[in-house]
Design an enzyme around this catalytic site. Structure first.
Site, short mmCIF file in Angstrom:
data_model
loop_
_atom_site.label_atom_id
_atom_site.label_comp_id
_atom_site.label_asym_id
_atom_site.label_seq_id
_atom_site.Cartn_x
_atom_site.Cartn_y
_atom_site.Cartn_z
N GLN A 86 25.98 35.82 41.96
CA GLN A 86 27.38 36.13 41.63
C GLN A 86 27.48 36.54 40.15
OE1 GLN A 86 30.03 36.11 43.92
NE2 GLN A 86 31.14 37.07 42.23
N LYS A 104 32.74 33.79 50.72
CA LYS A 104 31.54 34.45 51.26
C LYS A 104 30.78 33.49 52.18
CE LYS A 104 31.00 37.64 47.41
NZ LYS A 104 30.49 37.85 46.05
N ASP A 153 23.36 43.08 47.41
CA ASP A 153 24.37 43.70 46.54
C ASP A 153 23.99 45.14 46.18
OD1 ASP A 153 26.74 42.43 45.95
OD2 ASP A 153 25.92 41.21 44.33
#
Ligand code: NDP
Length: 296
Positions: free
Chosen positions: A98, A54, A121
């Site tokens: 994460q 990422k 997200d």
């Protein structure tokens, strides 16, 4: 019938190119560089790989990448303090924590402490509610990537029967909301669904998000349907480590009209959509026009 392969790798490269072009224009016209902060707690090997790729791709599209790697025994107080400082940091437009977090940390509490406008997200309860009520929100990356591929392949999805197998908060439920938003007739199936193959055979669009290697076989697929395989399963076969989806590729491809492969389907689109969401968040934060075709 042999299905058309929907090339997620190529499509993701195209999306990243669009993001990079838009970022270059933003820098030139507004002096704005979008920034993504990724927080990793602990040393889960798969998470470390995701976080480093990422970060690499964030830099490749011209955005700022801020990586925060914390030890596995980080306290909730310290993690929440970091998120508070990222929420207040004007250089940071997107924040991703994460998952999974170590078990002593309350994921819901942590995710809901992110500023919803920076929640790239799309897991914050406000964004879940906005998506559910058809309002502008940050959309979870994996289902957004699936939607983009479906729109690209079909054009309009209106009136199509869609079956989503899996009802998780990160894939199944938001996927179903997005398909409903595009006027599909949506069924969400799960482990208690009766006669799953018959339910799946009703689908013009079949999304497999179950986390069970190759569970969806050709006899679940209506001839000519589009199969979107979200699954990422690491298995061993013939003594070799392999990555397989939740759909059994060969048997599904023999019946379907189109199918996403694993690897090279949904996976690359997820990171591309994370970058797109970060760009969208930066544009919204500064009242600038949002990138076209990169949001739901
Ligand atoms: P979860 O484990 O959170 O959810 C799985 C869902 O599948 C549940 O709703 C469960 O039903 C359902 N399910 C399990 N077994 C069956 C069964 N036998 N029949 C019908 N339904 C079943 O998984 P996620 O949603 O997080 O992930 C799904 C898959 O997608 C995984 O392979 C994961 O690795 C992959 N993934 C891929 C991403 C990408 O970037 N490509 C990103 C995120 C996930 P119930 O609720 O009843 O238990």
């Amino acid at each position: 019938m042999t299905a058309k392969v929907i090339d997620g790798k190529a499509f993701a490269a195209k999306v990243r190119g669009q993001v990079a072009d838009h970022v270059a224009r933003l820098k030139a016209e507004s002096g704005l560089t979008p920034g993504l902060a990724v927080v990793l707690v602990g040393e889960d090997p798969a998470s470390q790989v995701y976080v480093s790729s990422k970060g690499k791709m964030t830099v490749e599209v011209g955005m700022n990448s801020f990586e925060h790697k914390l030890p596995a025994d980080t306290s909730e107080t310290d993690l929440l303090a970091l998120i508070k400082s990222l929420n207040a940091d004007a250089k940071v437009h997107g924040i991703l924590v994460q998952l999974p977090l170590p078990s002593h940390l309350n994921s819901d509490l942590v995710i809901n402490s992110i500023d919803p406008a920076k929640d790239v997200d799309g897991f914050h309860i406000s964004n879940v509610g906005l998506l559910g009520t058809g309002q502008k929100s940050m959309v979870p990356c994996t289902p957004l990537g699936c939607l983009m591929m479906l729109r690209d392949h079909h054009g309009s999805l209106a009136g199509m029967n869609a079956v989503v197998v899996g009802r998780s908060n990160i894939v199944g439920k938001p996927m179903a909301q997005l398909l409903l938003g595009d006027s599909c007739t949506v069924t969400i199936a799960h482990s208690k669904t009766k006669d799953l193959p018959a339910v799946c055979r009703q689908a013009d669009i079949l999304v497999a998000a179950v986390g069970r290697p190759e569970m969806i076989t050709g006899d679940y697929v209506k001839p000519g349907a589009t199969v979107i395989d979200v699954g990422i399963n690491r298995i061993e076969r013939d003594g070799k480590a392999r990555l397989v989806g939740d759909a059994h590729y060969e048997s599904c491809a023999a019946v379907a009209g189109a199918i996403t492969p694993v690897p090279g389907g949904v996976g690359p689109m997820t990171i591309a959509c994370l970058l797109a969401n970060t760009l969208t968040a930066a544009c919204r934060a500064h009242g600038l026009a949002e990138p076209k075709g990169l949001t739901a």
